[in-house]
Design an enzyme around this catalytic site. Structure first.
Site, short mmCIF file in Angstrom:
data_model
loop_
_atom_site.label_atom_id
_atom_site.label_comp_id
_atom_site.label_asym_id
_atom_site.label_seq_id
_atom_site.Cartn_x
_atom_site.Cartn_y
_atom_site.Cartn_z
N CYS A 63 23.80 44.90 -52.29
CA CYS A 63 24.35 45.75 -51.24
C CYS A 63 25.86 45.98 -51.37
CB CYS A 63 24.02 45.19 -49.86
SG CYS A 63 24.64 43.53 -49.59
N HIS A 85 24.94 41.41 -45.23
CA HIS A 85 24.76 42.76 -45.73
C HIS A 85 26.11 43.47 -45.69
CE1 HIS A 85 22.36 46.14 -46.92
NE2 HIS A 85 22.71 46.88 -45.87
N ASP A 132 24.30 53.47 -44.49
CA ASP A 132 23.94 52.32 -45.31
C ASP A 132 23.40 52.80 -46.65
OD1 ASP A 132 23.21 49.98 -46.44
OD2 ASP A 132 21.81 49.37 -44.86
#
Lengths: 652, 318
Positions: free
Chosen positions: A411, A453, A469
């Protein structure tokens, strides 16, 4: 010269008990130290036990002083201080250990026992887990039992003393519970100790480097737990917003600290209220859903100009905060003071990553929304892999390497690359670190380090900062189903997160519920909880008649309980034994046809037996008298007489 | 620190009312036991308070709990000390007569249905003994009481004390037991030989060393000549015995109060006591004359006791 050798007058068994108690008490503190240091602190204990065992005199005074001074010096070298929390506790442990070397009489041993009690209490600085409580209770038992040894005339420490100490703890329990519940809690420290160095902690840091989130994914410890008031939002929108990274040096992202103007925003949709119980992470940021609003937020919590919820103090203890959030919002960009900040969020290092730069430059003609869409389309093309085994991006152009060569990342890699593209395309963008999702356990949510994250925020005209995202387009399953379903290299994840460990995971959830209950009701029993509990009992005020009623009722119940126990214990055993002997005698007489009638007391019956069996008349009278003496006159010494007469009784 | 007299009087009145004198076994009842923390108990409370302050400062909920557990332990120590005395039966036996300046030893019997540990008995500052009691048994300890004056020595109020198990609290009670012992006058040391001082009359027998006829054994007392100890007997018995001899031709002496040229009554009694002991030891026949009392010439343990008793109670009768 006066001899400094002290003769050792202490009986051995209680002394061994004391040494064992001290070893137990010191252990939790020693686990915080290097092995050699712990061994040095334990050394005087072993030495003292050995001296007692061999019956030798205590070491001379200079040697004892050298020993104590040496241990203190080591503490000072290690901690650079003798006060403060960590240094102070280790100093205490060292002094306890050194003191044992000069413990030569019962008074010294008792003083040392007091120090042992205190050190036991200090163990909660190390941990406040349930296990630590259980361990300290064992310590308390051992300290108390050896204390009994010093009171005995025979100088022994039999096991019965441990049993007695256990009873004492049971007797202490009601008092302790009552005080625990009703003792008023203060909500701030009495004084501030010198700042202690924050220990190493896992969790987010104020700088994001490639690979930092990968490490977190392998750590399944709990980051925080959440109780929602009412229905929680859907799992895919649980973005727990932590540090905001705005400064980029070509490789690492860091928080920017200059204050800017807080954008004004307009909430759309419902407000969620929830309480976060944060594990200590030695940072000041809290974790709230985006966007945290001042709503029900308590004092001590602040919302920064970067819309971060932060605590006024570094979180070094488990902390409970109540926060409010909205999940959709609109920000006005009419504030000119904000432009400075937006410009900062378009800055990139002058050199590096030519291909990514070129790609983004190509989108400059599009509207900001279209540029965003183009970047997401590029990442969502299916060529990218979401993996824990991302190669190290060591070259001078890490973004280029990721986007055009390796195409494998986690991520933080995608968030970083995405923000790079957006900034290169002229859209203000920044990286946000935090946690995504979590696991519902009945009525609360557990968020672990594994859920850490990183995502992006871009400034869109008319909407303001909005969450994007990039991982969601690379691996859509990450957002909806969690990490174990979506990442390559999942076998490196902690066992309990892997899919085939379902029963283990279930057991762990159940255990976590116990731990969380413990945290909420025992560890987190503070002013707020106390008032809540009293509120449930209908007490609003300490001076209310209701509270006084509860208090006196509880005290009365305790007193009655003690009274009952005292009464039950009083010579019940002797009386039972007397009745047993009496029944034995009655059985002998029943064979002779002599049975007491319902209205006949022991004395009358004994007289009747004497008349019927003249040969046994004396014995019958004696048995009757002894039985009455034991049972009714409360003369326990008559029991032996009763037993003797009954045993010798031969009717006929 | 000396208590004022009025306080001591009030205390005695209160003690007498609360702890009536018992001629039989007395049982310690719950309202006769007092408990107060010791210095160590206060130190323990301070330690618990320090833990509590630490708990408040560091906001450690479990340290709060631990501090309260310590208070609970203090409370439990109080109860345990109380129960170590509660229901204990105390009774006293007959003490042997002693001479002034010695300790009278009262046999105190403690009877209990359960085990009791480290019970301290005392009657005054200088007399403390400790005892353990096994469950359902009794324990006899000899409580020494200094015999300061001749005459009847009444057993003072016996204090029973327990700091067991933790020393955090001191539980104590009083037992007022009806017991007394006779205290003989202190024998004068280096008294002149009675043979020279007293008039040897009533038959004027020739004095001889009375070592011819073995008359029996009596228990050894300090001061007896070592050569008279019955060693064979000593090997069998727990105590030493003294061989006594009967000599019919032995001299007879009358010890008369009026013949003594001494100032005080006590020193006369002291001299007479020394002579009675010496004559008894020598196996001589002797008589004693005190104002108002005359004991005939005789010898043997019973006569010795009669003489010593008369000497002990002399002033009381006059």
């Amino acid at each position: 010269m006066r001899t400094t050798h002290r003769r050792d007058d202490l009986p051995r068994q209680p002394l061994y008990g004391l040494v064992a108690a001290l070893a137990l008490v010191l252990l939790p503190h020693l686990t915080q130290l290097a092995l050699w240091h712990a061994a040095l602190i334990l050394l005087p204990l072993a030495w003292r036990a050995w001296l007692a065992w061999r019956g030798k005199a205590l070491p001379p005074r200079w040697l004892r002083l050298v020993c104590a001074a040496g241990l203190m010096l080591i503490v000072f070298v290690q901690f650079r201080t003798l006060i403060g929390r960590d240094g102070g506790v280790v100093l205490l442990a060292s002094l306890v250990s050194a003191k044992l070397l000069e413990t030569a009489n019962r008074r010294d041993a008792r003083i040392l026992s007091l120090l042992a009690y205190f050190t036991t209490g200090a163990a909660f600085l190390v941990s406040q887990s349930f296990w630590m409580l259980a361990y300290t209770i064992v310590c308390t038992l051992v300290i108390t039992a050896q204390l009994h040894g010093w009171q005995r005339l025979d100088g022994k420490l039999p096991w019965t003393e441990y049993r007695r100490a256990g009873w004492m703890l049971l007797e202490a329990l009601p008092v302790a519970l009552l005080l625990f519940v009703i003792f008023p809690r203060l909500s701030g420290p009495l004084w501030q100790m010198p700042a202690d160095k924050p220990g190493a902690s896992s969790g987010l840091s104020d700088r994001m480097s490639p690979g930092s989130f990968t490490d977190l994914a392998l750590d399944d410890s709990v980051a925080f737990r959440v109780d929602f008031e009412g229905k929680p939002p859907s799992k895919s929108s649980l973005y727990w917003r932590g540090p905001v990274y705005e400064r980029f040096d070509g490789r690492n992202w860091e928080q920017a600290f200059g204050t800017t103007t807080t954008p004004t925003y307009e909430a759309i949709g419902p407000t969620y209220n929830y309480t976060v119980t944060l594990e200590p992470h030695n940072r000041s940021w809290l974790l709230g859903l985006d966007l945290p609003t001042p709503g029900k937020t308590l004092s001590g919590v602040r919302i920064t100009s970067r819309l971060q919820a932060v605590s006024e103090q570094v979180v070094t203890q488990r902390k409970r905060v109540t926060l409010s959030s909205v999940l959709t919002w609109k920000m006005a960009d009419d504030n000119p003071a904000l432009q400075q900040n937006l410009l900062q969020n378009q800055m990139l290092p002058r050199l590096g990553n030519p291909r990514a730069r070129a790609l983004a430059e190509g989108w400059r003609n599009l509207s900001p929304n279209a540029r965003l869409a183009a970047a997401l389309t590029f990442l969502g093309s299916g060529k990218f892999t979401y993996t824990l085994d991302a190669p190290l991006l060591l070259g001078p152009d890490p973004v280029d390497t990721l986007l055009f060569q390796t195409r494998e990342g986690f991520c933080e890699h995608y968030a970083s690359a995405f923000v790079y593209l957006m900034r290169a395309a002229g859209v203000p963008a920044r990286v946000v670190g935090g946690y995504l999702g979590g696991e519902f356990n009945d009525n609360y949510l557990i968020v672990r380090q594994t859920d850490a994250h990183a995502w992006a925020e871009v400034w869109l005209p008319g909407l303001g900062w909005q969450r994007v995202d990039p991982t969601a387009v690379v691996a859509p399953g990450r957002v909806t189903q969690g990490i174990a379903h979506s990442v390559r290299g999942a076998e490196r994840l902690p066992l309990l997160l892997q899919e085939n460990a379902a029963w283990l995971a279930a057991a762990r959830l159940r255990w976590d519920a116990v731990v969380y209950g413990w945290d909420r009701w025992v560890i987190g029993y503070d002013t707020q909880r106390q008032l809540q509990l009293f509120g449930q009992l209908g007490i609003d005020d300490f001076s209310s008649p209701r509270f006084i009623g509860w208090l006196s009722g509880t005290l009365l119940a305790l007193l009655l309980l003690y009274w009952a126990i005292l009464n039950a214990q009083r010579s019940r055993k002797t009386q039972d034994a007397a009745r047993q002997q009496w029944s034995r005698w009655l059985r002998m007489l029943a064979k002779q046809g002599l049975v007491p009638s319902a209205s006949e007391g022991p004395r009358d019956f004994a007289q009747r037996v004497a008349r019927h069996l003249p040969a046994n008349a004396l014995a019958a009278h004696a048995i009757g008298a002894a039985y009455i003496a034991t049972r009714y006159a409360d003369r326990p010494e008559a029991l032996a007489e009763l037993r003797r007469h009954v045993s010798a009784f031969r009717p006929g | 620190m000396k208590r004022p007299a009025w306080f001591e009087r009030r205390r005695q009145t209160w003690l007498t009312r609360r702890h009536p004198t018992s001629t039989d076994t007395t049982r310690l009842k719950h309202n006769q036991i007092y408990v107060l923390p010791t210095g160590f108990g206060f130190a323990f409370a301070v330690t618990a308070l320090l833990v509590l302050i630490g708990a408040i400062n560091y906001q450690l909920s479990l340290a709060y709990a631990f501090a309260f557990l310590m208070f609970g332990i203090g409370h439990a120590g109080l109860l345990q000390g109380f129960r170590n005395l509660l229901g204990l039966h105390v009774t006293v036996g007959q003490a042997e007569p002693v001479f002034t300046g010695e300790n009278a030893h009262f046999p105190i019997r403690l009877i209990s249905d359960k085990a009791r540990i480290s019970i301290y008995l005392s009657a005054g500052r200088d007399s403390v003994v400790a005892a353990n009691i096994q469950p359902r048994s009794s324990n006899e300890t000899w409580l020494p009481v200094p015999a300061i004056q001749r005459g009847w020595l009444v057993l003072p109020t016996v204090q029973l004390e327990s700091r067991y198990p933790t020393q955090l609290c001191r539980a104590w009670s009083y037992a007022r037991l009806a017991a007394r012992v006779l205290v003989y006058p202190q024998p004068e040391s280096n008294a002149p030989p009675y043979q020279l001082a007293s008039n040897s009359d009533e038959g004027g027998s020739v004095w001889r060393r009375g070592e011819d006829d073995f008359a029996g054994l009596r228990r050894y007392q300090p001061g007896d000549p070592i050569r008279r100890i019955a060693w064979k007997q000593a090997a069998r018995d727990e105590h030493l015995s003294i061989k006594q001899f009967d000599s019919p031709q032995s001299a007879a002496y009358r010890f008369d109060w009026h013949d003594l040229a001494l100032q005080s009554a006590e020193s006369r009694l002291s001299r007479l006591t020394a002579w009675v002991l010496a004559a008894d030891l020598a196996g001589d026949r002797y008589g004693l004359t005190l104002p108002g009392t005359t004991l005939p010439l005789d010898h043997g343990p019973a006569h010795r006791t009669a003489c010593l008793t008369a000497l002990a109670l002399f002033e009381a009768q006059a």
